[in-house]
Design an enzyme around this catalytic site. Sequence first.
Site, PDB file in Angstrom:
ATOM      1  N   ASP A 104      22.019 -14.247  35.775  1.00 53.77           N
ATOM      2  CA  ASP A 104      23.449 -14.240  36.075  1.00 53.77           C
ATOM      3  C   ASP A 104      23.798 -15.628  36.606  1.00 53.77           C
ATOM      4  OD1 ASP A 104      26.041 -13.268  36.821  1.00 53.77           O
ATOM      5  OD2 ASP A 104      25.149 -11.287  37.107  1.00 53.77           O
ATOM      6  N   ASP A 206      29.461 -15.338  35.056  1.00 54.10           N
ATOM      7  CA  ASP A 206      30.413 -14.612  35.895  1.00 54.10           C
ATOM      8  C   ASP A 206      31.819 -15.197  35.752  1.00 54.10           C
ATOM      9  OD1 ASP A 206      30.339 -12.627  38.214  1.00 54.10           O
ATOM     10  OD2 ASP A 206      31.336 -14.310  39.185  1.00 54.10           O
TER      11      ASP A 206
HETATM   12  C1  GLC Z   1      32.256 -10.737  38.845  1.00 53.68           C
HETATM   13  C2  GLC Z   1      31.061  -9.911  39.271  1.00 53.68           C
HETATM   14  C3  GLC Z   1      31.408  -9.199  40.530  1.00 53.68           C
HETATM   15  C4  GLC Z   1      31.699 -10.226  41.598  1.00 53.68           C
HETATM   16  C5  GLC Z   1      32.791 -11.174  41.146  1.00 53.68           C
HETATM   17  C6  GLC Z   1      32.826 -12.404  41.997  1.00 53.68           C
HETATM   18  O1  GLC Z   1      33.321  -9.947  38.483  1.00 53.68           O
HETATM   19  O2  GLC Z   1      30.687  -9.047  38.241  1.00 53.68           O
HETATM   20  O3  GLC Z   1      30.386  -8.333  40.944  1.00 53.68           O
HETATM   21  O4  GLC Z   1      32.088  -9.588  42.772  1.00 53.68           O
HETATM   22  O5  GLC Z   1      32.574 -11.649  39.842  1.00 53.68           O
HETATM   23  O6  GLC Z   1      31.700 -13.183  41.770  1.00 53.68           O
END
Ligand code: GLC
Length: 543
Positions: A104, A206
Amino acid sequence: MSEKTNNYLWWQTGVIYQIYPRSYQDSNGDGIGDLPGITKRLDYLSDTLGVDAVWISPIYPSPMHDFGYDVADYTGIHPLFGTMADFDRLLEEMHRRGLKLILDLVPNHTSDEHPWFLESRSSREDPKRNWYIWRDPAPGGGEPNNWLSVFGGPAWTFDEKTGQYYLHQFVKQQPELNYRNPEVVAAMLDAMRFWLEKGVDGFRVDVIGLMLKDPEFRDEPLDPAWNGFYPFAKLNHIYTSNLPEVHDLIHQMRLLLDSYEDRMMVGETYLPNDMLMKYYGTPEKLECHLPFNFQLILAPWKAATVRQMVDDYEAALIPDAWPNWVLGNHDQHRLATRIGADQARVANMLLLTLRGTPTCYYGDELGLENVSIPPEKVQDPPAVNQPEIAHIVGRDPERTPMQWDASPNAGFASPDVSDLWLPLASNYEEVNVASQLDEPRSMLNFYRKLLAYRKATPALLWGDYRSLDLQPAEVRENCFVFERGTADQRLLVALNFSGQEQTLSLSELGKGRVALSTMLDRQGEEDLATLVLRANEGCIIEL
Ligand code: GLC
């Protein structure tokens, strides 16, 4: 149907499985999952289940204000999860089994404890000041503009020491990087290079569409369709997301990936088709290999609606764009809770038979449901910040420990561990991997058969897709039936989205052979002129 040969890549034919690392397997007794824990479960992933790639949510050093999505070091491992040696071992063991690893990547924001931000906030003159997005207060005082945080409240926090506000679209401990500064772009590409050199197979990126914001910092307009409920939805986010310039940045990331062999990038994109397609890029300027298609998560669970949605997505795909589908992730209520446990098998049959790459969320193979979290255990920031809508926006319920067996702590942690970071589901003694492996017709055994069938079936891996018009209207409303095919193989996938028996009349298709039913109790020849689907049943039928 068109002739194609097998020159597809792993991220096209493979199944991606998402692991939320805090919740998969604890190996050191702290009640939180870790990397050696995942390594211990690799046989489950590659042999028992048979997935091809694993995406692991963030494992980097982080103060955990957003459970790892607030990164304090892009090239380290959080001690909670283990060491870099543990990571290297995991990667090696995965590759030994033919599994791919997707990390990620969280480029939009860092933790407020990242050394870059500590420097940036130290003074207005600091060389890293411009690595983040700092603005003066509005003329009369207060926030520079009306932008909002996804997690509630304004997107700006005032820094007393330097007298300016910094931007954060999530919690205030997640300051946003300034990608209009080439040094920031270079630093993030370096972080990617670090993992690519180690042999990581790809990144899930992300909030990929948020990385650039309006250079004029204009107020965002009110959304006239706002239902007065979820505060963030009050504004139309035209100046903080999907700016045209973001595509140049993503293309640079893609160029880096393409300088290595066989790597991929999947972007987190909650978007309608026309905007989604832009994230594939163009033949001259490629972007994501896969921009996530979350429509199955967002759509109402009605056969006719889902059929239309799949047809529309197929029609919208630009040339050479490879489709993908997702049923769940760490930000969404559990599938079985959203659509009802009775439909969970049908939904998974759909996910694994549609054209394109499926992404599964850990535990969905067991039919796990949302777990209700006692108030003192609620930890997820949107739930903590917005208690009145915590039941909607809170994400703890879908992040609870994996249920491996019936022992105390469900095999997730050793039985003597007294506190798990999130509570286990109360049904873990009945619903777990061990008990479902013992029960021939369990959800898990259904999942395994479906994955194995998919892997052995070219029509599902790369065949064409065509949905069927059904008669009469009641069947059309309740069932979704489609064909997948290559030059020498044709299949029918027939899914009953309803709790009533449905009789399909497909006489033009003659006879077929049921290869797999969601109930695992049916095989053999059927006359398709009167094909009966039981309540909540799905079948794959070879024509
Ligand atoms: C994305 C992630 C989530 C996180 C957000 C901020 O949407 O999937 O879990 O809180 O980004 O990084």
